[in-house]
Motif scaffolding. Structure first.
Motif, PDB file in Angstrom:
ATOM      1  N   ASP A 263       0.821  -1.213   0.000  1.00  0.00           N
ATOM      2  CA  ASP A 263       0.000   0.000   0.000  1.00  0.00           C
ATOM      3  C   ASP A 263       0.860   1.271   0.000  1.00  0.00           C
ATOM      4  O   ASP A 263       0.406   2.333  -0.406  1.00  0.00           O
ATOM      5  CB  ASP A 263      -0.922   0.011   1.221  1.00  0.00           C
ATOM      6  CG  ASP A 263      -1.960   1.114   1.148  1.00  0.00           C
ATOM      7  OD1 ASP A 263      -2.699   1.179   0.151  1.00  0.00           O
ATOM      8  OD2 ASP A 263      -2.028   1.929   2.094  1.00  0.00           O
ATOM      9  N   LEU A 264       2.108   1.159   0.421  1.00  0.00           N
ATOM     10  CA  LEU A 264       2.975   2.318   0.608  1.00  0.00           C
ATOM     11  C   LEU A 264       3.087   3.239  -0.608  1.00  0.00           C
ATOM     12  O   LEU A 264       3.013   4.465  -0.447  1.00  0.00           O
ATOM     13  CB  LEU A 264       4.373   1.875   1.052  1.00  0.00           C
ATOM     14  CG  LEU A 264       5.340   3.018   1.347  1.00  0.00           C
ATOM     15  CD1 LEU A 264       4.955   3.719   2.644  1.00  0.00           C
ATOM     16  CD2 LEU A 264       6.754   2.504   1.400  1.00  0.00           C
ATOM     17  N   PRO A 265       3.245   2.729  -1.846  1.00  0.00           N
ATOM     18  CA  PRO A 265       3.386   3.652  -2.979  1.00  0.00           C
ATOM     19  C   PRO A 265       2.199   4.607  -3.155  1.00  0.00           C
ATOM     20  O   PRO A 265       2.351   5.668  -3.759  1.00  0.00           O
ATOM     21  CB  PRO A 265       3.540   2.717  -4.184  1.00  0.00           C
ATOM     22  CG  PRO A 265       4.172   1.494  -3.604  1.00  0.00           C
ATOM     23  CD  PRO A 265       3.516   1.343  -2.256  1.00  0.00           C
ATOM     24  N   SER A 266       1.047   4.273  -2.594  1.00  0.00           N
ATOM     25  CA  SER A 266      -0.102   5.173  -2.718  1.00  0.00           C
ATOM     26  C   SER A 266       0.134   6.501  -2.005  1.00  0.00           C
ATOM     27  O   SER A 266      -0.521   7.496  -2.311  1.00  0.00           O
ATOM     28  CB  SER A 266      -1.380   4.508  -2.195  1.00  0.00           C
ATOM     29  OG  SER A 266      -1.308   4.306  -0.792  1.00  0.00           O
ATOM     30  N   ARG A 267       1.090   6.549  -1.084  1.00  0.00           N
ATOM     31  CA  ARG A 267       1.426   7.812  -0.415  1.00  0.00           C
ATOM     32  C   ARG A 267       2.084   8.802  -1.370  1.00  0.00           C
ATOM     33  O   ARG A 267       2.058  10.005  -1.126  1.00  0.00           O
ATOM     34  CB  ARG A 267       2.401   7.570   0.741  1.00  0.00           C
ATOM     35  CG  ARG A 267       1.869   6.816   1.905  1.00  0.00           C
ATOM     36  CD  ARG A 267       2.909   6.883   3.013  1.00  0.00           C
ATOM     37  NE  ARG A 267       2.673   5.930   4.064  1.00  0.00           N
ATOM     38  CZ  ARG A 267       3.425   5.841   5.156  1.00  0.00           C
ATOM     39  NH1 ARG A 267       4.463   6.659   5.302  1.00  0.00           N
ATOM     40  NH2 ARG A 267       3.168   4.958   6.072  1.00  0.00           N
ATOM     41  N   PHE A 268       2.710   8.278  -2.428  1.00  0.00           N
ATOM     42  CA  PHE A 268       3.554   9.109  -3.281  1.00  0.00           C
ATOM     43  C   PHE A 268       3.083   9.191  -4.731  1.00  0.00           C
ATOM     44  O   PHE A 268       3.387  10.160  -5.413  1.00  0.00           O
ATOM     45  CB  PHE A 268       4.987   8.575  -3.253  1.00  0.00           C
ATOM     46  CG  PHE A 268       5.463   8.247  -1.864  1.00  0.00           C
ATOM     47  CD1 PHE A 268       5.644   9.245  -0.922  1.00  0.00           C
ATOM     48  CD2 PHE A 268       5.697   6.938  -1.486  1.00  0.00           C
ATOM     49  CE1 PHE A 268       6.058   8.949   0.372  1.00  0.00           C
ATOM     50  CE2 PHE A 268       6.108   6.626  -0.188  1.00  0.00           C
ATOM     51  CZ  PHE A 268       6.288   7.630   0.741  1.00  0.00           C
ATOM     52  N   SER A 269       2.387   8.196  -5.201  1.00  0.00           N
ATOM     53  CA  SER A 269       1.988   8.106  -6.604  1.00  0.00           C
ATOM     54  C   SER A 269       0.688   8.859  -6.862  1.00  0.00           C
ATOM     55  O   SER A 269      -0.235   8.825  -6.045  1.00  0.00           O
ATOM     56  CB  SER A 269       1.796   6.629  -6.977  1.00  0.00           C
ATOM     57  OG  SER A 269       1.268   6.494  -8.278  1.00  0.00           O
ATOM     58  N   THR A 270       0.604   9.503  -8.006  1.00  0.00           N
ATOM     59  CA  THR A 270      -0.652  10.147  -8.397  1.00  0.00           C
ATOM     60  C   THR A 270      -1.614   9.138  -9.014  1.00  0.00           C
ATOM     61  O   THR A 270      -2.802   9.422  -9.129  1.00  0.00           O
ATOM     62  CB  THR A 270      -0.403  11.272  -9.416  1.00  0.00           C
ATOM     63  OG1 THR A 270       0.230  10.717 -10.569  1.00  0.00           O
ATOM     64  CG2 THR A 270       0.456  12.375  -8.823  1.00  0.00           C
ATOM     65  N   GLU A 271      -1.112   7.978  -9.409  1.00  0.00           N
ATOM     66  CA  GLU A 271      -1.945   6.963 -10.063  1.00  0.00           C
ATOM     67  C   GLU A 271      -2.335   5.814  -9.142  1.00  0.00           C
ATOM     68  O   GLU A 271      -3.489   5.421  -9.076  1.00  0.00           O
ATOM     69  CB  GLU A 271      -1.209   6.402 -11.283  1.00  0.00           C
ATOM     70  CG  GLU A 271      -2.023   5.409 -12.069  1.00  0.00           C
ATOM     71  CD  GLU A 271      -1.354   5.024 -13.363  1.00  0.00           C
ATOM     72  OE1 GLU A 271      -1.380   3.826 -13.686  1.00  0.00           O
ATOM     73  OE2 GLU A 271      -0.819   5.911 -14.052  1.00  0.00           O
ATOM     74  N   PHE A 272      -1.363   5.253  -8.439  1.00  0.00           N
ATOM     75  CA  PHE A 272      -1.643   4.110  -7.566  1.00  0.00           C
ATOM     76  C   PHE A 272      -2.407   4.599  -6.342  1.00  0.00           C
ATOM     77  O   PHE A 272      -1.941   5.491  -5.626  1.00  0.00           O
ATOM     78  CB  PHE A 272      -0.339   3.418  -7.169  1.00  0.00           C
ATOM     79  CG  PHE A 272      -0.553   2.174  -6.360  1.00  0.00           C
ATOM     80  CD1 PHE A 272      -1.101   1.043  -6.938  1.00  0.00           C
ATOM     81  CD2 PHE A 272      -0.208   2.130  -5.027  1.00  0.00           C
ATOM     82  CE1 PHE A 272      -1.296  -0.113  -6.199  1.00  0.00           C
ATOM     83  CE2 PHE A 272      -0.401   0.990  -4.274  1.00  0.00           C
ATOM     84  CZ  PHE A 272      -0.945  -0.137  -4.858  1.00  0.00           C
TER      85      PHE A 272
END
Length: 172
Positions: free
Chosen positions: A30-39
């Motif tokens: 789930d971590l990339p959702s903190r940084f990605s505009t897409e995920f």
């Protein structure tokens, strides 16, 4: 470049933390959702623990493609070294992603790689509607991958350099 060529992109960053410290952040799907505009987020399926063959679900949002979910399967798993997954069909994935950790003195080089295809994806549907623009669409998509990948590795760097992950077991 054509989609059928399975184009890919890679980014890397040096982190002033051990591979083990960085690893504890990587296996949180789930971590990339903190940084990605897409995920938009992800979670392990079937109460899986991170490991080879484990599956997770991810949610995505794109201004042109809309919202969609995918199921990914872990195809590479070497603690503190490699975390890789195939999107949808393992034998003919819509995409393939990987994080690699390379020891570098007192730190770690974190490398992320994303590959399109060779299997069908939202992009193949868009290309089918505009086949004369395939190369521009692929190039645009690689640029979007790069932007979000850089944001993700920079975010992981900031977290890992701030100190150990609280309760590293919570990385699922």
């Amino acid at each position: 470049m054509k989609y059928s060529e399975s184009p890919s992109i890679e980014v890397e960053i040096r982190i002033a933390a051990s591979p083990e410290q960085v690893w504890s952040w990587l296996i949180d799907v789930d971590l990339p959702s903190r940084f990605s505009t897409e995920f938009q987020g992800g979670y392990w399926l079937d109460d899986a623990e991170p490991g080879l063959g484990a599956r997770f679900r991810g949610r995505n949002l794109h201004p042109y493609a809309g919202e969609w979910e995918t199921t990914s399967t872990v195809v590479g798993f070497e603690p503190a070294r490699l975390f890789a997954w195939a999107v949808e069909d393992v034998r003919n994935p819509a995409g393939a992603w990987r994080f690699e950790l390379i020891p570098d003195g007192d730190g770690t080089v974190l490398r992320q790689r994303g590959q399109m295809g060779p299997g069908p994806s939202n992009l193949t549907d868009i290309i089918a509607k505009m086949p004369d623009q395939e190369e521009q669409l692929v190039e645009m998509r690689l640029g979007e991958f790069r932007t979000n990948m850089l944001a993700t590795v920079e975010g992981i760097k900031a977290l890992a350099e701030a100190g150990p992950r609280p309760e590293a077991a919570g990385a699922a």
